[in-house]
Design a protein around this motif. Structure first.
Motif, PDB file in Angstrom:
ATOM      1  N   GLU A 105       0.839  -1.186   0.000  1.00  0.00           N
ATOM      2  CA  GLU A 105       0.000   0.000   0.000  1.00  0.00           C
ATOM      3  C   GLU A 105       0.889   1.257   0.000  1.00  0.00           C
ATOM      4  O   GLU A 105       2.060   1.226   0.433  1.00  0.00           O
ATOM      5  CB  GLU A 105      -0.897   0.017   1.247  1.00  0.00           C
ATOM      6  N   ARG A 106       0.311   2.347  -0.470  1.00  0.00           N
ATOM      7  CA  ARG A 106       0.973   3.648  -0.368  1.00  0.00           C
ATOM      8  C   ARG A 106       0.596   4.278   0.961  1.00  0.00           C
ATOM      9  O   ARG A 106      -0.569   4.192   1.387  1.00  0.00           O
ATOM     10  CB  ARG A 106       0.568   4.554  -1.523  1.00  0.00           C
ATOM     11  N   VAL A 107       1.598   4.922   1.593  1.00  0.00           N
ATOM     12  CA  VAL A 107       1.390   5.500   2.913  1.00  0.00           C
ATOM     13  C   VAL A 107       1.681   7.002   2.851  1.00  0.00           C
ATOM     14  O   VAL A 107       2.665   7.426   2.224  1.00  0.00           O
ATOM     15  CB  VAL A 107       2.299   4.827   3.969  1.00  0.00           C
ATOM     16  N   PHE A 108       0.826   7.806   3.497  1.00  0.00           N
ATOM     17  CA  PHE A 108       0.989   9.265   3.560  1.00  0.00           C
ATOM     18  C   PHE A 108       0.898   9.683   5.026  1.00  0.00           C
ATOM     19  O   PHE A 108       0.220   9.023   5.823  1.00  0.00           O
ATOM     20  CB  PHE A 108      -0.107   9.974   2.739  1.00  0.00           C
ATOM     21  N   TYR A 109       1.536  10.820   5.334  1.00  0.00           N
ATOM     22  CA  TYR A 109       1.472  11.303   6.710  1.00  0.00           C
ATOM     23  C   TYR A 109       1.590  12.826   6.681  1.00  0.00           C
ATOM     24  O   TYR A 109       2.046  13.428   5.710  1.00  0.00           O
ATOM     25  CB  TYR A 109       2.592  10.699   7.568  1.00  0.00           C
ATOM     26  N   VAL A 110       1.203  13.436   7.782  1.00  0.00           N
ATOM     27  CA  VAL A 110       1.362  14.872   7.992  1.00  0.00           C
ATOM     28  C   VAL A 110       1.417  15.133   9.493  1.00  0.00           C
ATOM     29  O   VAL A 110       0.697  14.504  10.258  1.00  0.00           O
ATOM     30  CB  VAL A 110       0.222  15.676   7.325  1.00  0.00           C
ATOM     31  N   VAL A 111       2.309  16.055   9.891  1.00  0.00           N
ATOM     32  CA  VAL A 111       2.439  16.434  11.299  1.00  0.00           C
ATOM     33  C   VAL A 111       2.141  17.924  11.393  1.00  0.00           C
ATOM     34  O   VAL A 111       2.754  18.730  10.681  1.00  0.00           O
ATOM     35  CB  VAL A 111       3.842  16.122  11.844  1.00  0.00           C
ATOM     36  N   ARG A 112       1.182  18.255  12.265  1.00  0.00           N
ATOM     37  CA  ARG A 112       0.798  19.654  12.440  1.00  0.00           C
ATOM     38  C   ARG A 112       0.969  20.036  13.906  1.00  0.00           C
ATOM     39  O   ARG A 112       0.669  19.248  14.809  1.00  0.00           O
ATOM     40  CB  ARG A 112      -0.654  19.871  12.017  1.00  0.00           C
ATOM     41  N   PHE A 113       1.436  21.266  14.093  1.00  0.00           N
ATOM     42  CA  PHE A 113       1.470  21.870  15.431  1.00  0.00           C
ATOM     43  C   PHE A 113       0.563  23.074  15.390  1.00  0.00           C
ATOM     44  O   PHE A 113       0.900  24.105  14.779  1.00  0.00           O
ATOM     45  CB  PHE A 113       2.898  22.271  15.832  1.00  0.00           C
ATOM     46  N   GLY A 114      -0.579  22.916  15.989  1.00  0.00           N
ATOM     47  CA  GLY A 114      -1.599  23.934  15.820  1.00  0.00           C
ATOM     48  C   GLY A 114      -2.082  23.909  14.387  1.00  0.00           C
ATOM     49  O   GLY A 114      -2.522  22.877  13.873  1.00  0.00           O
ATOM     50  N   GLU A 115      -1.946  25.062  13.717  1.00  0.00           N
ATOM     51  CA  GLU A 115      -2.340  25.121  12.312  1.00  0.00           C
ATOM     52  C   GLU A 115      -1.147  25.038  11.383  1.00  0.00           C
ATOM     53  O   GLU A 115      -1.300  25.108  10.168  1.00  0.00           O
ATOM     54  CB  GLU A 115      -3.112  26.421  12.036  1.00  0.00           C
ATOM     55  N   ASP A 116       0.055  24.912  11.948  1.00  0.00           N
ATOM     56  CA  ASP A 116       1.268  24.875  11.137  1.00  0.00           C
ATOM     57  C   ASP A 116       1.605  23.431  10.780  1.00  0.00           C
ATOM     58  O   ASP A 116       1.503  22.525  11.622  1.00  0.00           O
ATOM     59  CB  ASP A 116       2.441  25.497  11.884  1.00  0.00           C
ATOM     60  N   ARG A 170      -2.313  15.501  20.618  1.00  0.00           N
ATOM     61  CA  ARG A 170      -1.858  15.545  22.016  1.00  0.00           C
ATOM     62  C   ARG A 170      -1.413  16.976  22.323  1.00  0.00           C
ATOM     63  O   ARG A 170      -0.834  17.649  21.465  1.00  0.00           O
ATOM     64  CB  ARG A 170      -0.709  14.566  22.219  1.00  0.00           C
ATOM     65  N   SER A 171      -1.696  17.407  23.512  1.00  0.00           N
ATOM     66  CA  SER A 171      -1.250  18.753  23.927  1.00  0.00           C
ATOM     67  C   SER A 171       0.279  18.740  24.071  1.00  0.00           C
ATOM     68  O   SER A 171       0.850  17.810  24.673  1.00  0.00           O
ATOM     69  CB  SER A 171      -1.919  19.142  25.249  1.00  0.00           C
ATOM     70  N   PHE A 172       0.928  19.770  23.507  1.00  0.00           N
ATOM     71  CA  PHE A 172       2.403  19.790  23.476  1.00  0.00           C
ATOM     72  C   PHE A 172       2.881  21.208  23.813  1.00  0.00           C
ATOM     73  O   PHE A 172       2.349  22.197  23.301  1.00  0.00           O
ATOM     74  CB  PHE A 172       2.899  19.383  22.081  1.00  0.00           C
ATOM     75  N   SER A 173       3.906  21.294  24.686  1.00  0.00           N
ATOM     76  CA  SER A 173       4.470  22.605  25.112  1.00  0.00           C
ATOM     77  C   SER A 173       5.789  22.840  24.416  1.00  0.00           C
ATOM     78  O   SER A 173       6.648  21.940  24.354  1.00  0.00           O
ATOM     79  CB  SER A 173       4.678  22.636  26.632  1.00  0.00           C
ATOM     80  N   ALA A 174       5.941  24.041  23.880  1.00  0.00           N
ATOM     81  CA  ALA A 174       7.197  24.473  23.258  1.00  0.00           C
ATOM     82  C   ALA A 174       7.492  25.902  23.674  1.00  0.00           C
ATOM     83  O   ALA A 174       6.679  26.548  24.344  1.00  0.00           O
ATOM     84  CB  ALA A 174       7.084  24.362  21.733  1.00  0.00           C
ATOM     85  N   ASP A 175       8.660  26.420  23.273  1.00  0.00           N
ATOM     86  CA  ASP A 175       9.004  27.786  23.646  1.00  0.00           C
ATOM     87  C   ASP A 175       8.031  28.786  23.068  1.00  0.00           C
ATOM     88  O   ASP A 175       7.840  29.873  23.616  1.00  0.00           O
ATOM     89  CB  ASP A 175      10.432  28.125  23.179  1.00  0.00           C
ATOM     90  N   LEU A 176       7.448  28.435  21.958  1.00  0.00           N
ATOM     91  CA  LEU A 176       6.492  29.336  21.332  1.00  0.00           C
ATOM     92  C   LEU A 176       5.136  29.322  22.019  1.00  0.00           C
ATOM     93  O   LEU A 176       4.279  30.126  21.698  1.00  0.00           O
ATOM     94  CB  LEU A 176       6.321  28.964  19.847  1.00  0.00           C
ATOM     95  N   GLY A 177       4.968  28.432  22.952  1.00  0.00           N
ATOM     96  CA  GLY A 177       3.698  28.344  23.656  1.00  0.00           C
ATOM     97  C   GLY A 177       3.199  26.901  23.696  1.00  0.00           C
ATOM     98  O   GLY A 177       3.885  25.952  23.287  1.00  0.00           O
ATOM     99  N   ARG A 178       1.976  26.746  24.177  1.00  0.00           N
ATOM    100  CA  ARG A 178       1.365  25.419  24.299  1.00  0.00           C
ATOM    101  C   ARG A 178       0.265  25.300  23.250  1.00  0.00           C
ATOM    102  O   ARG A 178      -0.604  26.139  23.152  1.00  0.00           O
ATOM    103  CB  ARG A 178       0.803  25.231  25.709  1.00  0.00           C
ATOM    104  N   ASP A 179       0.303  24.216  22.484  1.00  0.00           N
ATOM    105  CA  ASP A 179      -0.704  23.984  21.446  1.00  0.00           C
ATOM    106  C   ASP A 179      -0.851  22.464  21.256  1.00  0.00           C
ATOM    107  O   ASP A 179      -0.183  21.668  21.942  1.00  0.00           O
ATOM    108  CB  ASP A 179      -0.292  24.669  20.142  1.00  0.00           C
ATOM    109  N   ARG A 180      -1.672  22.084  20.300  1.00  0.00           N
ATOM    110  CA  ARG A 180      -1.920  20.656  20.078  1.00  0.00           C
ATOM    111  C   ARG A 180      -1.059  20.163  18.928  1.00  0.00           C
ATOM    112  O   ARG A 180      -0.993  20.782  17.856  1.00  0.00           O
ATOM    113  CB  ARG A 180      -3.388  20.391  19.751  1.00  0.00           C
ATOM    114  N   LEU A 181      -0.386  19.037  19.175  1.00  0.00           N
ATOM    115  CA  LEU A 181       0.414  18.372  18.165  1.00  0.00           C
ATOM    116  C   LEU A 181      -0.443  17.255  17.554  1.00  0.00           C
ATOM    117  O   LEU A 181      -0.963  16.402  18.278  1.00  0.00           O
ATOM    118  CB  LEU A 181       1.686  17.802  18.775  1.00  0.00           C
ATOM    119  N   GLU A 182      -0.593  17.324  16.261  1.00  0.00           N
ATOM    120  CA  GLU A 182      -1.486  16.377  15.581  1.00  0.00           C
ATOM    121  C   GLU A 182      -0.706  15.633  14.505  1.00  0.00           C
ATOM    122  O   GLU A 182       0.003  16.236  13.698  1.00  0.00           O
ATOM    123  CB  GLU A 182      -2.655  17.121  14.941  1.00  0.00           C
TER     124      GLU A 182
END
Length: 458
Positions: free
Chosen positions: A85-96, A134-146
């Motif tokens: 099968e072909r596999v695709f993925y994407v990682v987002r932090f907030g809307e980025d 999952r909720s994730f904290s970084a120097d830029l602030g706290r947002d959701r990592l998806e």
């Protein structure tokens, strides 16, 4: 015999209903198996996609204010190790979008729902997508990592196709098994009816006993009605036989008186034409008297057939007694009664009925034989059975229509001028049939007729 009006077969109707039910269940089973297989395949793929997304999100870390995600080899290899099968993925932090295919559709997620699945079209192919947040904290602030991981569905379709073929085989096998069971069920359901029909059909024409065999509860009203009908029929037949016997008895005695008076008057008549008329009247009286006597005999035979006696009957002795009893009648007609052969023979049966049958055969032979002839009686015992034969030198049986001569009141077309009722052969046939034998009628090659009572070896 009048045939009943048929309205179809119970067994056929039952089979059709059971086959239709089996086919419906087989189709239902096919769709159930296919649906379960589809759900299992979908759930298995969703679990693998979710595990892959969790593996990716667990590798995320914050370094110098940035979110770093290392894609573990195992995270994606577990997807393409099963199928190509072909596999695709994407990682987002907030809307980025941090990495992956930014155009990959995004399943709806919320704080309460941290894992979501959806099917969509991507790059011209249908894919299944699993997203984990999952909720994730970084120097830029706290947002959701998806993290979203998608996989094409060609392998799943192949799996579902195999499952569909398996479900089709299971459904066909179920239908075949259900059809066999339906046929066996229909046969078992109809078997009590077959047993009842066979029990009634094996009975003789005079056996009107009630049916006492065990039957299913649903057949009880039918058997009760049948027993009631046979009881009414037996009562009606008994009344008819009693009436015939009583009528014959009451008619025969006055006829004997009338005949005696007619003979006395005939002696005093002088004119030839009057004598001829009186002879015709005496002949008519004789015919009526004989008919009444044979009706009485027939009624007696019919009565005894219903409760046939079972005793050892010496046929040789029976033949000798009957010949001696009828010898005076034969001598008056200038006919010689001769026992040509008399083998020792005996059967189990009713002696009175057998005597009556032989007397009717001898009486017919004497009546239809011309003067100065002989009637021969043969009692032979062979390997196949016992034959009691009475042969005369008279007119013989008609060349056509002799098969019906044993029916009630039936006489041949060559017996004009001879008194008779057409019941003698009927009585002989009924007695032979009641004893498991038969009446055989045939003509002699040199003239005359032979009537035989044949009883097979027991």
């Amino acid at each position: 015999m009048t045939q009943p009006v048929l309205s179809g077969s119970i067994q056929r109707r039952l089979l059709i209903l059971l086959f239709c039910a089996s086919a419906l269940l087989a189709v239902l089973l096919y769709f159930v198996v296919q649906s379960v297989a589809r759900q299992v395949a979908q759930q298995s793929q969703d679990n693998i996609l979710a595990a892959s997304a969790l593996s990716v999100i667990d590798s995320a870390r914050s370094v110098d204010g940035e979110v770093i995600v290392d894609l573990p080899y195992s995270a994606l290899s577990m997807l393409d190790s099963v199928t190509d099968e072909r596999v695709f993925y994407v990682v987002r932090f907030g809307e980025d979008v941090l990495t992956g295919y930014a155009e990959l559709p995004r399943p709806p997620l919320s704080k309460a729902r941290q894992t979501a699945y959806m099917s969509a079209d991507f790059l011209g192919e249908e894919v299944r997508i699993a997203s984990v947040s999952r909720s994730f904290s970084a120097d830029l602030g706290r947002d959701r990592l998806e993290v979203s991981v998608a996989q094409t569905l060609s392998g799943q379709r192949q799996t579902l196709a195999r499952s569909s073929r398996l479900a089709l085989g299971v459904g066909a096998g179920f239908f075949a098994l259900a059809a066999v069971l339906a046929w066996l069920t229909a046969r078992a359901t109809i078997r009590p009816l077959d047993r009842l029909a066979a029990s009634v059909s094996r009975r003789g024409p005079t056996d009107l006993r009630p049916v006492t065999a065990a039957v299913p509860q649903e057949m009880a009203p039918l058997v009760t009605s049948l027993n009631g009908f046979m009881s009414r029929l037996e009562a009606s037949l008994n009344r008819s036989e009693d009436f015939i016997a009583e009528a014959a008895h009451r008619v025969r005695t006055p006829l004997a008186v009338v005949r005696t008076k007619a003979e006395i008057i005939q002696r005093h008549i002088r004119k030839p034409e009057n004598k001829a008329a009186m002879r015709e009247m005496i002949g008519a009286i004789d015919e009526s008297s004989r008919t009444a006597g044979q009706l009485l005999d027939h009624a007696m035979v019919s009565f005894r057939l219903d409760s046939l006696a079972q005793e050892k009957v010496d046929l040789a002795s029976l033949v000798n007694d009957m010949v001696e009893r009828l010898r005076p009648v034969a001598e008056i007609a200038e006919i010689d009664l001769v026992i040509v052969r008399s083998d020792p023979a005996s059967i189990q049966g009713d002696g009175i009925l057998l005597q009556n049958a032989l007397r009717n055969l001898l009486d017919n032979a004497i009546k239809y034989s011309p003067a100065d002839t002989r009637v021969e009686i043969r009692l032979t015992k062979g390997d196949t059975g016992i034959s009691l034969q009475v042969c005369d030198e008279g007119r013989g049986f008609p060349k056509t229509g002799d098969a019906d001569l044993a029916e009630r009141f039936t006489r041949g077309d060559n017996v004009h001028g001879i008194v008779g009722s057409g019941l003698g052969l009927t009585i002989a046939r009924d007695v032979a049939t009641a004893h498991g034998g038969r009446l055989i009628l045939e003509n002699n090659a040199g003239g005359g007729a032979c009537a035989s009572l044949f009883f097979p070896s027991s």
